[in-house]
Scaffold this active site. Structure first.
Site, PDB file in Angstrom:
ATOM      1  N   ALA A 131       0.866  -1.186   0.000  1.00 27.52           N
ATOM      2  CA  ALA A 131       0.000   0.000   0.000  1.00 27.52           C
ATOM      3  C   ALA A 131       0.893   1.223   0.000  1.00 27.52           C
ATOM      4  O   ALA A 131       1.983   1.218   0.578  1.00 27.52           O
ATOM      5  CB  ALA A 131      -0.921   0.010   1.222  1.00 27.52           C
ATOM      6  N   SER A 134       0.038   9.211   0.809  1.00 28.34           N
ATOM      7  CA  SER A 134       0.740  10.486   0.670  1.00 28.34           C
ATOM      8  C   SER A 134       1.865  10.657   1.680  1.00 28.34           C
ATOM      9  O   SER A 134       2.862  11.306   1.392  1.00 28.34           O
ATOM     10  CB  SER A 134      -0.252  11.644   0.811  1.00 28.34           C
ATOM     11  OG  SER A 134      -0.946  11.545   2.035  1.00 28.34           O
ATOM     12  N   ALA A 136       3.156   7.888   3.830  1.00 27.41           N
ATOM     13  CA  ALA A 136       3.972   6.696   4.074  1.00 27.41           C
ATOM     14  C   ALA A 136       3.527   5.575   3.148  1.00 27.41           C
ATOM     15  O   ALA A 136       2.513   5.689   2.441  1.00 27.41           O
ATOM     16  CB  ALA A 136       3.838   6.267   5.538  1.00 27.41           C
ATOM     17  N   GLN A 137       4.295   4.494   3.143  1.00 23.22           N
ATOM     18  CA  GLN A 137       3.880   3.282   2.449  1.00 23.22           C
ATOM     19  C   GLN A 137       4.196   2.077   3.314  1.00 23.22           C
ATOM     20  O   GLN A 137       4.974   2.155   4.270  1.00 23.22           O
ATOM     21  CB  GLN A 137       4.518   3.172   1.077  1.00 23.22           C
ATOM     22  CG  GLN A 137       5.987   2.910   1.025  1.00 23.22           C
ATOM     23  CD  GLN A 137       6.504   2.935  -0.428  1.00 23.22           C
ATOM     24  OE1 GLN A 137       5.973   3.619  -1.301  1.00 23.22           O
ATOM     25  NE2 GLN A 137       7.554   2.169  -0.697  1.00 23.22           N
ATOM     26  N   ASP A 287     -10.747   7.798  11.743  1.00 28.55           N
ATOM     27  CA  ASP A 287     -10.488   7.703  10.302  1.00 28.55           C
ATOM     28  C   ASP A 287     -11.009   6.358   9.786  1.00 28.55           C
ATOM     29  O   ASP A 287     -10.313   5.623   9.085  1.00 28.55           O
ATOM     30  CB  ASP A 287      -8.981   7.835  10.043  1.00 28.55           C
ATOM     31  CG  ASP A 287      -8.668   8.191   8.592  1.00 28.55           C
ATOM     32  OD1 ASP A 287      -9.591   8.633   7.879  1.00 28.55           O
ATOM     33  OD2 ASP A 287      -7.513   8.030   8.167  1.00 28.55           O
TER      34      ASP A 287
END
Length: 551
Positions: A131, A134, A136-137, A287
């Site tokens: 994944a 914007s 982090a990955q 979230d």
């Protein structure tokens, strides 16, 4: 002052806005009205798509401007109290469609964080991210002792990009607030400041790990919600290691049906989880969009991504619960009273006028079946109505409303006939009964018992010592003598000023009367009676003394 890098970025932003037709929004600002005729000379207007709604154009522009503006749009979408509904709804569709950064860079960041080669940290590490967003990955990995984990890594050099774009946002927001009348009401500078706080918080992965750990502790052993374990020994500010979970993304309805998930029970369980987080734990995942929610084959929720959480004070929780109950009893007078008592609207607000405004908003909603009533929309309408009565924006309530809209949307997606009120009402009434009455008093006494058990043995000695001091005349109430003396001196000076002002005014008035009566006296000076001179000069000296004393 704008730096060269910001100037080039500003030019690019202007081009993107013009490309998506947002120059029309800029030219609608009164400052730019004199040059509005220039829009007819803009050749790129011929290349635009016709009849594209403004919300879609704003969303596309933010996506073209990159991850920081996308993140700003996502947070801005929660501010329904500031944005028109069409723009807010469109901004909710913003997704972090950000290309991943190279796996070699992730490896370098991890090795720098741990100060050792990656093969001394993980038995396996997949450089292809599973994944990318914007900020982090995420990469899959396996620890040396066996457990499967995911590794969240901040984007390299993301902080300078954020600082540059934040600086530009402040410049744009300041100009909008300065030159556009409507901009002052929307307070764009405050919105950018709120965004700045949120995005810097998200850059600290230790903070996110702490949020996850708290949620996991709150739902330890719960069959309703599972929170992955955080591996603290492997977590840093820019790297977070968490247990890898497997579940069905909640948006994949076909897979959920294939797993024979009970959609009605699942939707009601989601509502209960939300109200448990808000009212029992006072710590809620804020979230909860579909990308962060998974479901096990057994029907248990799994949550990820804990960068944004919300909390409420005990007073906010009680007033909110009472508001919900009063709403669905259509007791609008009580709703208005609660808003005044809680301080959400000014104390001088007329309750009857506020009650009438709430009734006007709510009555059309309650004419529909309960299964069609949106809790989140009800809160939104209420906040918008309260704004007319100078209700200050309550950030914690805005975050709560956004989360409630997400939960409600998920629940209705799973089970369109979800009656959220029938699910929430027993919970809220039970919670209220625990907060008020004999049971609540007993619980508070029980909670305070350990502290009182330490203090009670000291009370007899303290009481005896106080009485003995009083008998011997040694009991004194400590005050601040310097502060008392300052107050006394100020009172004396005020009295002197008052007396001086009265005396000086009387003397000057007397001088004027003597001069004006007949203009003649036995002793004259420059055509003015001497007594008038004496009284006038005396009054002037008294006033001069008063002026000097005021300094």
């Amino acid at each position: 002052m704008i730096r060269p890098s910001q100037a080039f970025r500003l030019i690019y932003i202007s081009w993107i806005m013009a490309k998506h037709g947002l120059d029309e929004l800029l030219l609608s600002i009164p400052l730019f009205r004199p040059i509005r005729f220039l829009r007819h000379l803009m050749w790129w207007r011929l290349l635009r798509e016709r009849d594209v709604p403004r919300g879609v154009r704003i969303r596309r522009a933010l996506e073209d401007l990159g991850p920081i503006f996308v993140k700003f749009g996502q947070i801005l979408s929660t501010r329904r109290d500031l944005l028109p509904d069409d723009i807010a709804r469109e901004l909710e569709h913003l997704q972090d469609r950000v290309p991943p950064f190279p796996g070699e860079s992730a490896r370098s960041i991890i090795e720098a964080a741990y100060r050792k080669p990656i093969d001394q940290i993980f038995a396996e590490f997949d450089e292809t991210p599973i994944a990318s967003a914007s900020i982090a990955q995420v990469h899959a990995a396996r620890l040396l002792d066996g457990p499967e984990v995911v590794v969240k890594v901040l984007r390299p050099d993301i902080a300078p990009v954020i600082r540059r774009d934040l600086g530009l946002m402040y410049i744009l927001a300041g100009n909008i607030q300065r030159y556009w009348k409507e901009g002052r009401r929307l307070r764009p500078v405050d919105v950018v400041a709120e965004f700045e706080k949120n995005i810097w918080d998200e850059l600290d992965l230790m903070r996110e790990a702490a949020n996850a750990s708290q949620l996991r502790r709150n739902f330890e052993g719960s069959p309703d919600l599972y929170i992955p374990e955080i591996y603290w020994d492997y977590s840093r500010r820019n790297v977070m290691v968490m247990e890898r979970i497997y579940g069905i993304p909640i948006g994949r309805m076909d897979e959920l049906r294939a797993a024979q998930i009970d959609f009605k029970a699942l939707s009601e369980r989601g509502v209960e989880i939300f109200f448990t987080q808000v009212f029992r734990h006072n710590f809620f995942h804020a979230d909860m969009h579909p990308g962060n929610i998974f479901v096990t084959p057994e029907g248990q929720y799994i949550a990820v991504d804990f960068g944004i959480v919300g909390t409420l004070s005990n007073e906010d929780k009680r007033y909110l619960a009472e508001n919900f109950i009063a709403f669905f009893r259509r007791d609008y007078h009580r709703v208005a009273q609660l808003h005044v008592e809680s301080g959400w609207v000014p104390k001088e607000t007329r309750v009857d006028e506020f009650e009438s405004a709430i009734r006007t908003v709510c009555e059309p909603i309650f004419e529909r079946p309960f299964s069609e009533i949106s809790f989140g929309q009800l809160l939104l309408n209420l906040f918008q109505t309260a704004r007319r009565f100078n209700m200050e924006v309550q950030p914690q309530l805005v975050l709560l409303q956004k989360t409630l809209l997400n939960i409600e949307g998920l629940g209705r997606q799973l089970y369109p006939d979800l009656d959220l009120w029938q699910t929430a009402k027993p919970f809220l009434e039970r919670w209220m009964s625990e907060q008020l009455g004999v049971r609540a008093l007993a619980n508070r006494l029980k909670d305070a018992a350990p502290q009182w058990s330490e203090k009670i043995p000291e009370l007899p000695m303290l009481f005896h010592d106080t009485l003995q001091r009083a008998r011997d005349g040694r009991l004194r109430i400590n005050t601040n003598p310097e502060e008392l003396q300052r107050i006394r001196n100020e009172i004396r000076r005020a009295n002197r000023r008052t007396v001086a002002a009265v005396v000086g005014g009387t003397l000057v008035l007397g001088a004027a009367l003597i001069k004006g009566l007949d203009g003649y006296a036995p002793t004259m000076l420059a055509g003015v009676p001497l007594s008038s001179w004496i009284l006038g000069v005396s009054g002037g000296l008294v006033w001069l003394t008063l002026w000097l004393d005021s300094d």
